[in-house]
Every structure is written in structure tokens, then in C-alpha cells.
Design a protein around this motif. Structure first.
Motif, mmCIF file in Angstrom:
data_model
loop_
_atom_site.group_PDB
_atom_site.id
_atom_site.type_symbol
_atom_site.label_atom_id
_atom_site.label_comp_id
_atom_site.label_asym_id
_atom_site.label_seq_id
_atom_site.Cartn_x
_atom_site.Cartn_y
_atom_site.Cartn_z
ATOM 1 N N ALA A 1 0.814 -1.222 0.000
ATOM 2 C CA ALA A 1 0.000 0.000 0.000
ATOM 3 C C ALA A 1 0.844 1.266 0.000
ATOM 4 C CB ALA A 1 -0.939 0.001 1.208
ATOM 5 N N GLY A 2 1.919 1.259 0.780
ATOM 6 C CA GLY A 2 2.757 2.454 0.858
ATOM 7 C C GLY A 2 3.400 2.803 -0.464
ATOM 8 N N ALA A 3 3.773 1.786 -1.227
ATOM 9 C CA ALA A 3 4.421 2.023 -2.517
ATOM 10 C C ALA A 3 3.434 2.435 -3.596
ATOM 11 C CB ALA A 3 5.169 0.766 -2.956
ATOM 12 N N PRO B 1 4.104 11.687 -1.971
ATOM 13 C CA PRO B 1 4.637 10.393 -1.532
ATOM 14 C C PRO B 1 6.104 10.163 -1.868
ATOM 15 C CG PRO B 1 2.420 10.110 -2.371
ATOM 16 C CD PRO B 1 2.794 11.542 -2.637
ATOM 17 N N TYR B 2 6.570 10.631 -3.038
ATOM 18 C CA TYR B 2 7.965 10.373 -3.424
ATOM 19 C C TYR B 2 8.956 11.080 -2.510
ATOM 20 C CZ TYR B 2 8.244 15.020 -5.634
ATOM 21 O OH TYR B 2 8.251 16.370 -5.859
ATOM 22 N N LEU C 1 8.776 10.994 0.732
ATOM 23 C CA LEU C 1 8.735 10.301 2.010
ATOM 24 C C LEU C 1 9.535 9.000 1.966
ATOM 25 C CD1 LEU C 1 6.345 12.288 2.201
ATOM 26 C CD2 LEU C 1 5.001 10.487 3.271
ATOM 27 N N SER C 2 9.965 8.554 3.121
ATOM 28 C CA SER C 2 10.608 7.244 3.224
ATOM 29 C C SER C 2 9.550 6.154 3.066
ATOM 30 C CB SER C 2 11.299 7.091 4.576
ATOM 31 O OG SER C 2 10.332 7.004 5.619
ATOM 32 N N ALA C 3 9.992 4.919 2.849
ATOM 33 C CA ALA C 3 9.059 3.803 2.679
ATOM 34 C C ALA C 3 8.202 3.603 3.929
ATOM 35 C CB ALA C 3 9.829 2.527 2.354
ATOM 36 N N GLY C 4 8.818 3.741 5.098
ATOM 37 C CA GLY C 4 8.070 3.583 6.342
ATOM 38 C C GLY C 4 7.036 4.670 6.540
ATOM 39 N N MET C 5 7.381 5.894 6.159
ATOM 40 C CA MET C 5 6.420 6.987 6.255
ATOM 41 C C MET C 5 5.243 6.765 5.318
ATOM 42 S SD MET C 5 8.794 10.411 6.527
ATOM 43 C CE MET C 5 9.597 10.874 8.056
ATOM 44 N N ARG C 6 5.531 6.304 4.098
ATOM 45 C CA ARG C 6 4.447 6.042 3.142
ATOM 46 C C ARG C 6 3.507 4.962 3.668
ATOM 47 N NH1 ARG C 6 8.749 6.518 -0.673
ATOM 48 N NH2 ARG C 6 8.856 4.239 -0.907
ATOM 49 N N GLN C 7 4.064 3.947 4.329
ATOM 50 C CA GLN C 7 3.220 2.891 4.882
ATOM 51 C C GLN C 7 2.303 3.455 5.959
ATOM 52 O OE1 GLN C 7 2.835 -0.017 3.715
ATOM 53 N NE2 GLN C 7 1.802 -1.196 5.303
ATOM 54 N N ARG C 8 2.820 4.350 6.781
ATOM 55 C CA ARG C 8 1.978 4.940 7.826
ATOM 56 C C ARG C 8 0.923 5.867 7.235
ATOM 57 N NH1 ARG C 8 6.120 7.377 11.909
ATOM 58 N NH2 ARG C 8 7.683 6.883 10.290
ATOM 59 N N VAL C 9 1.230 6.519 6.127
ATOM 60 C CA VAL C 9 0.220 7.325 5.440
ATOM 61 C C VAL C 9 -0.911 6.422 4.932
ATOM 62 C CG1 VAL C 9 -0.241 8.748 3.393
ATOM 63 C CG2 VAL C 9 1.769 9.207 4.813
ATOM 64 N N ALA C 10 -0.548 5.261 4.393
ATOM 65 C CA ALA C 10 -1.562 4.305 3.929
ATOM 66 C C ALA C 10 -2.435 3.834 5.088
ATOM 67 C CB ALA C 10 -0.883 3.117 3.250
ATOM 68 N N ILE C 11 -1.833 3.646 6.249
ATOM 69 C CA ILE C 11 -2.595 3.238 7.431
ATOM 70 C C ILE C 11 -3.533 4.364 7.864
ATOM 71 C CG2 ILE C 11 -2.420 2.584 9.863
ATOM 72 C CD1 ILE C 11 0.311 1.281 9.111
ATOM 73 N N LEU D 1 2.835 -4.197 8.686
ATOM 74 C CA LEU D 1 4.122 -3.781 9.250
ATOM 75 C C LEU D 1 5.207 -3.580 8.195
ATOM 76 C CD1 LEU D 1 4.324 -6.156 12.352
ATOM 77 C CD2 LEU D 1 3.480 -3.806 12.263
ATOM 78 N N ALA D 2 4.871 -3.753 6.928
ATOM 79 C CA ALA D 2 5.867 -3.663 5.864
ATOM 80 C C ALA D 2 6.608 -2.334 5.919
ATOM 81 C CB ALA D 2 5.197 -3.824 4.501
ATOM 82 N N ASN D 3 7.942 -2.403 5.888
ATOM 83 C CA ASN D 3 8.840 -1.237 5.834
ATOM 84 C C ASN D 3 8.833 -0.381 7.099
ATOM 85 O OD1 ASN D 3 9.707 -1.678 3.084
ATOM 86 N ND2 ASN D 3 7.680 -0.975 2.446
ATOM 87 N N LEU D 4 8.223 -0.866 8.173
ATOM 88 C CA LEU D 4 8.197 -0.091 9.406
ATOM 89 C C LEU D 4 9.384 -0.460 10.293
ATOM 90 C CD1 LEU D 4 4.419 -0.147 10.438
ATOM 91 C CD2 LEU D 4 5.665 1.593 9.121
ATOM 92 N N ASP D 5 10.069 0.566 10.818
ATOM 93 C CA ASP D 5 11.161 0.329 11.761
ATOM 94 C C ASP D 5 10.599 -0.260 13.051
ATOM 95 O OD1 ASP D 5 12.980 1.384 9.969
ATOM 96 O OD2 ASP D 5 12.806 3.424 10.779
ATOM 97 N N LEU D 6 11.437 -0.970 13.795
ATOM 98 C CA LEU D 6 10.987 -1.629 15.017
ATOM 99 C C LEU D 6 10.397 -0.647 16.021
ATOM 100 C CD1 LEU D 6 13.843 -4.248 15.605
ATOM 101 C CD2 LEU D 6 11.502 -4.679 14.845
ATOM 102 N N GLU D 7 10.954 0.560 16.108
ATOM 103 C CA GLU D 7 10.458 1.511 17.098
ATOM 104 C C GLU D 7 9.107 2.098 16.721
ATOM 105 O OE1 GLU D 7 13.585 3.760 14.589
ATOM 106 O OE2 GLU D 7 13.301 1.762 15.449
ATOM 107 N N VAL D 8 8.708 1.949 15.460
ATOM 108 C CA VAL D 8 7.424 2.494 15.000
ATOM 109 C C VAL D 8 6.306 1.465 15.128
ATOM 110 C CG1 VAL D 8 6.193 3.450 13.008
ATOM 111 C CG2 VAL D 8 8.566 4.114 13.441
#
Length: 257
Positions: free
Chosen positions: A103-105, A155-156, A158-168, A185-192
Motif C-alpha cells: 500500500a505504501g508504494a 509520496p515520493y 517520504l521514506s518507505a516507512g512513512m508512506r506505509q503509515r500514510v496508507a494506514i 508492518l511492511a517497511n516499518l522500523d521496530l520503534e514504529v
């Protein structure tokens, strides 16, 4: 003539059968899957590549992908018959927050983050209170630990993790009755990851949102203490909570995530 009663569950599947239509014809992707998800409930769907996980959740979310076809059994999501939704297909998409695989991509590249998150509301409503919508978007960005300044970016940028959170955030904007997510959880850092966990948990407890999540992340499943459906070749081969999975006859336990 029998009357079909609207289910009170977030999801009800009974002997569901789904085909994938390809160049060589239909392939059975889901074969006889049965489960129920109560309001506020949580189920994780796990299994190896090709087990049918993505096909299952896409169909339940009302995917318009012509290659996904429900051909047997029954399924109701938020009271809508997924097999024959008819005019209620729009209702299904409003009541369901869907985060497809990748979704993020796949965020619309021509829209800003603000427009991406707002789009489900703008499609549904002819008149929108712009101030209230801006506040809702800002609240979602803050909840998912995204800077408010991101709203004006594309979107371009943003980082991959940020894009995934935008999709969420986009999946949450209509305050869905059920969240259906494929590898959330795709592309999300452990702390996120705990941020996403908390966002889902809060909605389940406060709003009664059900959640059906595709994931093979065993740690995430244990942290959620989720019921798990284990798929293999379109069949449910095990189900249960935590390590207490009940395996179907002849199912090999080494398929556990």
C-alpha cells in the motif's frame, strides 16, 4: 423464500471458495475457509507464500480486481454480502479500512499526503467541512508519529516507512468498523511498530473495530495475543491463540510462522 439476515459480526465466512483468474484459466486460491470475527475482535492470517492470504483479504475488502472471484460459500463483511454486494459495494468500502499489500508504494503519486488521506472522505461526501477534515488528518498524522508538515508533501518525498503509515492513516480516516490489512508492518522500523499496534488496539477497545491482519511476524502475533488462522494451499490447516494452535489432521506443524 429464505431471507438472509445481516450478520452482527464484523466478518462471517462460511465454506468460502475464491478463484484467481489467470491466462491459463481459474486457479483455486481459497478452498472452504470458515471463520467469524466479532466486533472489536482480532484475527491474524499466516501461512507460506501462495497460501491464499492476500487473495482472501482482498476479496473480503471488496476488491474490484477482476482476477479475484468468489465462486462458492458465503461471506459477509459489516453486513454486506461479499459474493453479491451489488449496490452495497460502496457501503462495504466505507465500512472497511483496507491496507493492501504494498500500500505504501502504491499511493497516488500526484496527490499530496493530505489529499491521499482525505480522498476516501472526498469520494463519499459531496460537501465536506474543510476545517474538520484538516483536524482529523492532523490527528491521524500525530497518532502515527508523522510530522504535521508532511501533509503538504508528495509520496515520493517520504521514506518507505512513512508512506506505509500514510496508507494506514488513510485506512483509518472513515473510522471503519473493520480493518483488513495485508502485511501492515511492511517497511516499518521496530520503534514504529508499537505505534501502529497502539492505534489498532485503541480502536478495537474504544470503537469496537474488528481487525483481520495478514502477517507472518510471530513476535507481532504473540504481542497482540491474536487468534491465528494458518493457511496452506487455500485451506485452514491450523487455528488458535499463541502457541496453542489446533492443527488439522495431516497438517505439518513445521509450517508455523
Amino acid at each position: 423464500m429464505s431471507v438472509r439476515h445481516e450478520s452482527t459480526n464484523a466478518i462471517d465466512c462460511s465454506d468460502l471458495v475464491i478463484d484467481r483468474i489467470g491466462h491459463s484459466g481459474p486457479t483455486r486460491a481459497i478452498d472452504g475457509v470458515t471463520f467469524s470475527l466479532a466486533p472489536g475482535g482480532l484475527i491474524c492470517v499466516a501461512g507460506p507464500t501462495g497460501s491464499g492470504k492476500s487473495t482472501l483479504v482482498a476479496a473480503l475488502a471488496g476488491s474490484t480486481d477482476a482476477s479475484v472471484r468468489v465462486v462458492g460459500g458465503s461471506a459477509q463483511v459489516c453486513g454486506v454480502d461479499v459474493r453479491r454486494p451489488g449496490r452495497k459495494h460502496r457501503v462495504l468500502t466505507y465500512r472497511t479500512g483496507f491496507v493492501p499489500q504494498g500500500a505504501g508504494a502504491d499511493l497516488p503519486p500526484q496527490l499530496t499526503v493530505n489529499e491521499v488521506i482525505a480522498e476516501p472522505i472526498l469520494i463519499r461526501e459531496k460537501r465536506v467541512n474543510a476545517k474538520a477534515l484538516s483536524i482529523r488528518i492532523a490527528t491521524l498524522l500525530d497518532e502515527l508519529h508523522l510530522p504535521l508538515g508532511l501533509a503538504a508533501k508528495f509520496p515520493y518525498e517520504l521514506s518507505a516507512g512513512m508512506r506505509q503509515r500514510v496508507a494506514i492513516a488513510r485506512s483509518f480516516v472513515l473510522e471503519p468498523r473493520v480493518l483488513i490489512a495485508d502485511e501492515i508492518l511492511a517497511n516499518l522500523d521496530l520503534e514504529v511498530r508499537p505505534v501502529v499496534f497502539d492505534a489498532i488496539t485503541r480502536r478495537r477497545k474504544e470503537e469496537g473495530m474488528g481487525a483481520l491482519l495478514v502477517t507472518n511476524d510471530a513476535d507481532f502475533i504473540r504481542e497482540l495475543n491474536a487468534e491465528t488462522l494458518m493457511l496452506r494451499s487455500g485451506h485452514v490447516v491450523a487455528r488458535g491463540v499463541g502457541k496453542d494452535l489446533l492443527w488439522a489432521p495431516n497438517a505439518e506443524a513445521d509450517s508455523q510462522p
